[in-house]
Design a protein around this motif. Structure first.
Motif, mmCIF file in Angstrom:
data_model
loop_
_atom_site.group_PDB
_atom_site.id
_atom_site.type_symbol
_atom_site.label_atom_id
_atom_site.label_comp_id
_atom_site.label_asym_id
_atom_site.label_seq_id
_atom_site.Cartn_x
_atom_site.Cartn_y
_atom_site.Cartn_z
ATOM 1 N N GLU A 26 -12.467 -2.568 2.500
ATOM 2 C CA GLU A 26 -12.958 -2.079 3.747
ATOM 3 C C GLU A 26 -14.194 -0.947 3.664
ATOM 4 N N TYR A 78 -6.892 -8.802 11.461
ATOM 5 C CA TYR A 78 -5.563 -8.667 12.134
ATOM 6 C C TYR A 78 -5.405 -9.132 13.443
ATOM 7 N N GLU A 113 -6.175 -9.164 3.485
ATOM 8 C CA GLU A 113 -5.350 -8.572 4.597
ATOM 9 C C GLU A 113 -5.262 -9.218 5.921
ATOM 10 N N GLU A 119 0.801 -1.316 0.133
ATOM 11 C CA GLU A 119 0.127 0.038 0.022
ATOM 12 C C GLU A 119 0.977 1.070 -0.029
#
Ligand code: AHR
Length: 539
Positions: A219, A289, A343, A71
């Motif tokens: 997202e 995450y 992710e 990113e």
């Protein structure tokens, strides 16, 4: 054997014939202790059993499970991948040679770009044409730094060509338009005459690229627009309609998936896109995450409480994949929609003294265990999980690579990806594992974690994580229908839980040959260190 105290993890199988090879795996009490297997067996009454159904595999572990994410954030792109053509740092058309070489070694299969949150405010037309003339923008998500757009579409696709990997582009839904994304696809993939294809030619690229993987926003429940799933599902249907398969380039359209355990999001997306399955929604992309807990500390400043809590949160990915898969199964029993975990990883406090919005963190043995167990989970769910992208490749979050000017080091997580590349496109072998708990204070998690596969040459690979930093145990393993002739292995471990590589000392932790085992007849007895990742190869 008394298995009543053992936790059982298994992949359902229906089998009758059993026991060809018997493998006993003995886990050692502490890193650095060298026991013989017999001695360890005598010392410890605890037994773990592993059955590897070498005769049962039918699913392929898609190599894209070993994918990556990059990113425009901190020093991932600028300083990480991109240094510019005039840099004294060796580069090819502006892209660092050392980074490309390191990633080629782990056979990077796919790279996602340009975000992340950045994707939903990125306007791709700012990143084409002569670099000096490209407009700048403010990277509002990540430190409000000025983005000069020197790394854009051509540079990213050049990077993927240098890496030998598939590109995965995430389009802008949050602040972009349908037409903007449609034009991007046309610019990249159309080989006829059209305004966008002509513009591409004017910018120096005659032939179109093939780009299969396209994300429709990122997202969108959060930084990508704070949308409700019902609203996003409608937007997805609209975007997915207008991004076209051009010139034989068939798009693999990926919808924004849920955050963590937002099962409602998965339900709505699967329900509202049912009618448009064929080619219109090929993947759904959850994110997870495993954080660094309530007390966010830099990666290297940990004690056993942090170690335990981190691995416990990492293991939660198994429940997430299982539950989201169950919802997907309800609407898509034939599993035509892929789960794309685009992710994932550990998110620690930044290294002291660095920009808090640059998400620069160190990477320790603990992160290696997070990677090892997560990849095992994805392997074991490879009937549904077809791609995963660890965040992020260079200098951000759970990175493979850290750079400092002209210096570059690889992390313990990189080493796990290198060790596990034997699973790429191999056939998953169902496993049954009964193992002891690793207990800390009043809490417990299974001490072991495993996946196994058979490669095209017929070799079996078993990747095992021992999450316990200091407790011995014994595993006996049956390999169905396989008589082990030769066994070899590699291990990643260290004395300290927070062992990590630095620019001054880049070889603190790296894999070494693992040969603490004996093969006697059909019995392999092996000793594994605590807090380790081990990959065994059985021929
Ligand atoms: O990887 C960092 C950020 O984490 C990404 O930009 C975003 O998608 C996620 O919240």
């Amino acid at each position: 054997m008394d298995y009543t105290k053992l936790r059982k993890w298994s992949v359902p199988i229906t089998t009758s014939k059993r026991v060809v090879a018997l493998v006993s795996i003995v886990l050692l009490a502490g890193c650095g202790s060298i026991y013989t297997a017999d001695a360890a067996q005598e010392k410890s009454k605890a037994v773990n059993t592993l059955v590897v159904h070498a005769d049962k595999g039918k699913e392929t572990i898609n190599r894209n499970i070993y994918g990556h994410f990059s990113e425009h954030l901190g020093r991932c792109i600028y300083g990480g991948f991109w240094v510019g053509e005039d840099s004294p740092i060796p580069n090819t058309r502006g892209i660092r040679n050392d980074v490309v070489e390191a990633l080629r070694k782990i056979k990077i299969p796919v790279l996602r770009w340009p975000g992340g949150c950045f994707a939903d405010e990125y306007h791709w037309k700012d990143g084409i044409g002569p670099r000096k003339k490209r407009p700048t923008m403010v990277n509002t998500h990540w430190g409000q730094v000025t983005e000069n757009n020197h790394f854009g579409t051509h540079e990213f696709l050049d990077l993927c060509e240098q890496l030998g990997c598939e590109p995965y582009i995430c389009g802008n839904v949050g602040s972009g338009t349908v037409q903007e994304m449609q034009h991007w696809v046309e610019y990249i993939t159309f080989d006829g005459k059209s305004p966008m294809a002509n513009l591409r030619r004017k910018n120096g690229r005659a032939e179109p690229w093939k780009v299969k993987y396209w994300g429709v926003g990122n997202e969108n429940w959060g930084c990508g627009g704070r949308m409700r799933p019902e609203y996003y599902a409608d937007l997805y249907r609209r975007f997915a309609t207008y991004v076209r398969d051009l010139s034989g380039n068939q798009l693999f359209r990926i919808a924004c998936g849920p955050r963590r355990d937002d099962y409602h999001w998965t339900e709505v997306l699967m329900r509202e896109t049912q009618h448009m399955r064929k080619g219109r929604m090929a993947g759904l992309a959850p994110h997870y995450y495993c954080g660094s807990g309530k007390v966010k500390r830099p990666a290297t400043q940990i004690d056993e409480e942090d170690w335990f809590a981190q691995l416990q949160r990492a293991l939660f990915i198994d429940e997430l994949v299982t539950k989201h898969s169950a919802i997907m199964d309800k609407y898509d029993p034939k599993k035509t929609v892929a789960m794309i975990v685009d992710e994932w990883g550990a998110w620690h406090a930044v290294e002291p003294g660095t920009n808090p919005r640059f998400l620069y963190q160190q990477n320790t043995l603990r992160d290696a265990l997070v990677a090892g167990l997560t990849l095992n989970v994805f392997n074991n769910h490879c009937d549904r999980v077809k791609m995963a992208n660890i965040a992020q490749t260079v200098n951000v979050l759970q990175a493979m690579i850290l750079t400092k000017d002209e210096k570059m080091i690889v992390t313990p997580t990189y080493h796990v990806f290198e060790m596990y590349k034997v699973h790429h496109d191999a056939t998953l072998l169902p496993v049954e594992l009964q193992c002891e708990d690793y207990r800390f204070a009043e809490k417990k998690i299974p001490a072991l974690n495993v996946s196994a596969s058979r490669d095209k040459a017929g070799r079996i690979h078993i990747s095992l994580c021992n999450l316990d930093p200091g407790k011995s145990s014994v595993v006996t393993c049956e390999l169905m229908s396989v008589k082990a002739k030769k066994v070899s292995g590699r291990v990643l471990t260290a004395k300290a839980m927070n062992a990590h590589n630095t620019f001054d000392n880049p070889q603190v932790i790296h894999p070494v040959a693992f040969n603490d085992f004996k093969l006697k007849g059909d019995v392999l007895t092996t000793t594994l260190p605590a807090k380790s990742v081990v990959v065994l190869e059985i021929e």
